[in-house]
Each structure stands twice: as C-alpha cells, then as structure tokens.
Design a protein around this motif. Structure first.
Motif, PDB file in Angstrom:
ATOM      1  N   GLU A 259      35.113  39.202  34.968  1.00  0.00           N
ATOM      2  CA  GLU A 259      36.400  38.743  34.442  1.00  0.00           C
ATOM      3  C   GLU A 259      36.742  37.362  35.018  1.00  0.00           C
ATOM      4  OE1 GLU A 259      38.801  39.900  32.392  1.00  0.00           O
ATOM      5  OE2 GLU A 259      37.721  41.708  31.774  1.00  0.00           O
ATOM      6  N   LEU A 260      36.482  37.170  36.291  1.00  0.00           N
ATOM      7  CA  LEU A 260      36.752  35.890  36.946  1.00  0.00           C
ATOM      8  C   LEU A 260      35.895  34.781  36.350  1.00  0.00           C
ATOM      9  CD1 LEU A 260      38.024  34.161  39.168  1.00  0.00           C
ATOM     10  CD2 LEU A 260      36.335  35.082  40.772  1.00  0.00           C
ATOM     11  N   LYS A 261      34.643  35.095  36.083  1.00  0.00           N
ATOM     12  CA  LYS A 261      33.730  34.115  35.480  1.00  0.00           C
ATOM     13  C   LYS A 261      34.238  33.678  34.113  1.00  0.00           C
ATOM     14  CE  LYS A 261      28.907  33.650  33.979  1.00  0.00           C
ATOM     15  NZ  LYS A 261      27.595  34.363  33.860  1.00  0.00           N
ATOM     16  N   GLN A 262      34.699  34.629  33.310  1.00  0.00           N
ATOM     17  CA  GLN A 262      35.224  34.294  31.980  1.00  0.00           C
ATOM     18  C   GLN A 262      36.504  33.465  32.081  1.00  0.00           C
ATOM     19  OE1 GLN A 262      35.597  37.929  29.714  1.00  0.00           O
ATOM     20  NE2 GLN A 262      33.472  38.527  30.087  1.00  0.00           N
ATOM     21  N   HIS A 263      37.345  33.757  33.076  1.00  0.00           N
ATOM     22  CA  HIS A 263      38.571  32.985  33.265  1.00  0.00           C
ATOM     23  C   HIS A 263      38.262  31.532  33.607  1.00  0.00           C
ATOM     24  CE1 HIS A 263      41.046  36.589  33.114  1.00  0.00           C
ATOM     25  NE2 HIS A 263      42.120  35.850  33.298  1.00  0.00           N
ATOM     26  N   LYS A 264      37.291  31.330  34.465  1.00  0.00           N
ATOM     27  CA  LYS A 264      36.972  29.975  34.931  1.00  0.00           C
ATOM     28  C   LYS A 264      36.393  29.104  33.820  1.00  0.00           C
ATOM     29  CE  LYS A 264      35.168  29.666  39.130  1.00  0.00           C
ATOM     30  NZ  LYS A 264      34.295  29.967  40.295  1.00  0.00           N
ATOM     31  N   ILE A 276      45.100  36.043  37.702  1.00  0.00           N
ATOM     32  CA  ILE A 276      43.868  35.364  38.117  1.00  0.00           C
ATOM     33  C   ILE A 276      44.010  33.855  38.003  1.00  0.00           C
ATOM     34  CG2 ILE A 276      41.450  34.972  37.490  1.00  0.00           C
ATOM     35  CD1 ILE A 276      41.168  37.909  36.904  1.00  0.00           C
ATOM     36  N   ASP A 277      44.583  33.383  36.902  1.00  0.00           N
ATOM     37  CA  ASP A 277      44.788  31.940  36.731  1.00  0.00           C
ATOM     38  C   ASP A 277      45.675  31.368  37.833  1.00  0.00           C
ATOM     39  OD1 ASP A 277      43.191  31.803  34.530  1.00  0.00           O
ATOM     40  OD2 ASP A 277      44.794  31.525  33.077  1.00  0.00           O
ATOM     41  N   CYS A 278      46.752  32.076  38.146  1.00  0.00           N
ATOM     42  CA  CYS A 278      47.665  31.617  39.209  1.00  0.00           C
ATOM     43  C   CYS A 278      46.963  31.585  40.561  1.00  0.00           C
ATOM     44  CB  CYS A 278      48.897  32.511  39.270  1.00  0.00           C
ATOM     45  SG  CYS A 278      50.028  32.314  37.874  1.00  0.00           S
ATOM     46  N   TYR A 279      46.123  32.562  40.803  1.00  0.00           N
ATOM     47  CA  TYR A 279      45.405  32.615  42.075  1.00  0.00           C
ATOM     48  C   TYR A 279      44.400  31.473  42.166  1.00  0.00           C
ATOM     49  CZ  TYR A 279      43.813  35.046  46.299  1.00  0.00           C
ATOM     50  OH  TYR A 279      43.539  35.384  47.607  1.00  0.00           O
ATOM     51  N   LEU A 280      43.728  31.169  41.062  1.00  0.00           N
ATOM     52  CA  LEU A 280      42.795  30.036  41.034  1.00  0.00           C
ATOM     53  C   LEU A 280      43.535  28.725  41.306  1.00  0.00           C
ATOM     54  CD1 LEU A 280      40.553  31.011  37.973  1.00  0.00           C
ATOM     55  CD2 LEU A 280      39.885  30.984  40.389  1.00  0.00           C
ATOM     56  N   ASN A 281      44.749  28.624  40.767  1.00  0.00           N
ATOM     57  CA  ASN A 281      45.576  27.441  41.046  1.00  0.00           C
ATOM     58  C   ASN A 281      45.901  27.357  42.536  1.00  0.00           C
ATOM     59  OD1 ASN A 281      45.613  26.690  38.387  1.00  0.00           O
ATOM     60  ND2 ASN A 281      47.686  27.404  37.970  1.00  0.00           N
ATOM     61  N   GLU A 282      46.222  28.514  43.133  1.00  0.00           N
ATOM     62  CA  GLU A 282      46.582  28.534  44.551  1.00  0.00           C
ATOM     63  C   GLU A 282      45.381  28.164  45.427  1.00  0.00           C
ATOM     64  OE1 GLU A 282      49.677  28.946  47.355  1.00  0.00           O
ATOM     65  OE2 GLU A 282      49.664  28.923  45.152  1.00  0.00           O
ATOM     66  N   ILE A 283      44.203  28.620  45.035  1.00  0.00           N
ATOM     67  CA  ILE A 283      42.987  28.236  45.769  1.00  0.00           C
ATOM     68  C   ILE A 283      42.812  26.724  45.752  1.00  0.00           C
ATOM     69  CG2 ILE A 283      40.463  28.353  45.778  1.00  0.00           C
ATOM     70  CD1 ILE A 283      40.672  31.194  44.701  1.00  0.00           C
TER      71      ILE A 283
END
Length: 311
Positions: A259-264, A276-283
């Motif tokens: 799921e993370l791979k597809q989001h990225k 997941i998108d918000c967490y990627l932004n926070e990273i």
C-alpha cells in the motif's frame, strides 16, 4: 582392582548427583531472590518457580479466571507469568482510577518480546516515551483532520453501513453469524482513513487479513505466546504456534508495504489523501531533525497498529 573401579564409579555417580542437586538449589534460590514479591505489591496466587502461573491458568477462559481471582484477592491483584509480574485491574471503577487518574504512571506499554521482535517498539500501540508521545500527537491531529470523531466522517460510516445492510439482506431471514461482517465494517472505516479506500468484503486479500488477525489474537492469548514472552531466547528457536504469530505480522507488514509503495507512486505533498500521505509529508518535513521519530518503518508499524486494533 574391580573394587577400586567400583568405588571410583560410585564416587563419580554421587558427585554428579551432588552437582545436579547443587544446581537445582542454586537456580531455585536465585529465582526466589530475583522474583520474590516486592513490598506493598498487590496480593496474588502462589506461583511455581521459574514458570510462575503460566501452567496453572486456563488460557481458554482467562477472563473468567481473572474474575475469580479478583473475588479472592481484590480488584487489584498480581500474577507472575514466567520471569515477569503483572498487575490486573478488575471492574470499571478501578480501571478508570488507574488509567485516568493515574494515567501518566500507567501510560507505558509492556516490553513484550513478541511485539519487540515484530514491531521493534515502533508505532503508537507498541512504543513508549518520546516516540509514543510524538507519534500519538501526530496521529490524533491527523485523524481529526480526516474527520475522526467528527460529523464529516458520517458519510463514510453510512456508506459502510449500507454495504453491511446489503450483506444482511442477502441471507433472506436465515440465521447467520454477524461477527466477521461487523469486523469488516469497522475495519473498512479505519482502512479508509489510513489507506484512503475501502475493501470489498469479497476481496481475497482483505478476507485473508481478517482471518489472520483472528487467528493471531487467538494464539496471542494462548500459553505459547506466554512462554515466548517469558523465555524468548529459547522459544525463538523452537517450532510451535508462536512462530505463526510472527509470520502473520510479517504478512500484514508486507501488505502495508505494498500500500505504501502504491501511495508513493502518485503522492502529492500538497494534497494529502489519507493518513499515509500525511505521514510521508511528516517524514519529509522533519528529515534531518535529531528528535524526529518519523520514518517509513515507523509508518508501517503505525498502520499495523491501526489496522490491528480494528480487524
């Protein structure tokens, strides 16, 4: 000559027995000193050396056994499981007193080998201290942003209830077990917040997840995981149902990684669609900050905790 060997053999035989007896007494004494009940600790049942009460509890009806023990020792009592002592709170009033009035003192999660080996102490459910505080603060603000606890989430809930009602109608008045269906409803709402989409009840991957989580929870309440948490060095090397739990969590993490791979692949930092998108932004925003606890491994375990808590 034969008599000399006979005496020598007899001496060696008693010497080995004496050594074994000494080792047994030493181990039992060391165990007693290390694991004796601390002063002012809640009362509880007598337990065996080394293993505690692991083999005296009926793990198929633990809740009933705990209720019986509360009637004997009070609503706050203790148990020894292997090398650890646990404190059990019984009844709503006592639990509220502990978790609300003394929340700061009881906020840490237990350091269990089974969770450490699968999550490495990451994510809200499995972490403590600075990691837990930072991850919890982010999770609460992000989930509220997507409507958690607000009326804006109502359409998502109503849509899921509609799917549930259609499944109920499909039985045409015949008796059926609603447990798995209701699990699907609740977990799909969480999946919408975390992954940005729901799963059809007929989806094989989704059905597999629900099935595996049910199996995992069943095993985690068994004696096998109690032994794993008490004697991890030994149990990591032995086959058994406890190894199934580790395999299940690995499977779920692989599912989340996909799921993370597809989001990225189509991630837009200016337009977050889900958790997941918000967490990627926070990273990305906290990259290089020494105090940051945000990374992809933390995200995977965060999602694991969220989905695990609802499936």
């Amino acid at each position: 000559m034969d008599s000399v060997f006979s005496v020598f053999g007899s001496f060696m035989d008693w010497d080995v027995k004496g050594l074994l007896l000494f080792l047994v007494i030493f181990i039992l004494t060391a165990d007693y000193i290390k694991n004796r009940r601390p002063a002012n600790f809640p009362p509880g049942p007598w337990s065996f050396p080394i293993v505690g009460s692991i083999f005296t509890l009926d793990h198929n009806r633990t809740h009933e056994i705990f209720t019986q023990l509360a009637g004997r020792y009070g609503d706050v009592f203790s148990l020894r499981l292997g090398q650890k002592r646990i404190v059990v709170l019984n009844k709503f009033k006592v639990i509220k007193e502990g978790l609300v009035n003394h929340g700061d003192g009881l906020s840490d999660r237990p350091d269990l080998p089974i969770t450490q080996d699968t999550t490495y102490g990451l994510g809200i459910i499995f972490s403590n201290g600075h990691i837990w505080k930072q991850q919890r603060r982010f999770a609460l603000s992000t989930l509220r942003y997507f409507g958690f606890g607000k009326k804006s989430l109502e359409p998502v809930i109503l849509e899921e209830v509609t799917h549930c009602a259609n499944i109920f109608r499909s039985f045409k008045g015949k008796p059926f077990g609603p447990h798995l269906i209701m699990n699907n409803v609740v977990s799909n709402i969480i999946c919408f917040l975390v992954f940005g989409h729901r799963f059809e009840y007929s989806d094989e991957k989704f059905k597999r997840l629900v099935e595996l989580f049910g199996k995992s929870l069943e095993i985690e309440g068994s004696i096998w995981v109690q032994l794993y948490n008490s004697f991890p060095v030994l149990m990591r090397r032995l086959p058994g149902p406890h190894q199934t739990v580790v395999n299940i969590w690995t499977y779920v993490k692989d599912f989340i990684k996909e799921e993370l791979k597809q989001h990225k692949q189509n991630w837009d930092s200016s337009d977050p669609r889900d958790y997941i998108d918000c967490y990627l932004n926070e990273i990305q925003n906290t990259k290089g900050q020494e105090s940051s606890t945000f990374d992809e491994e933390g995200l995977i375990n965060e999602c694991l905790g969220s989905v695990c808590g609802r499936l």
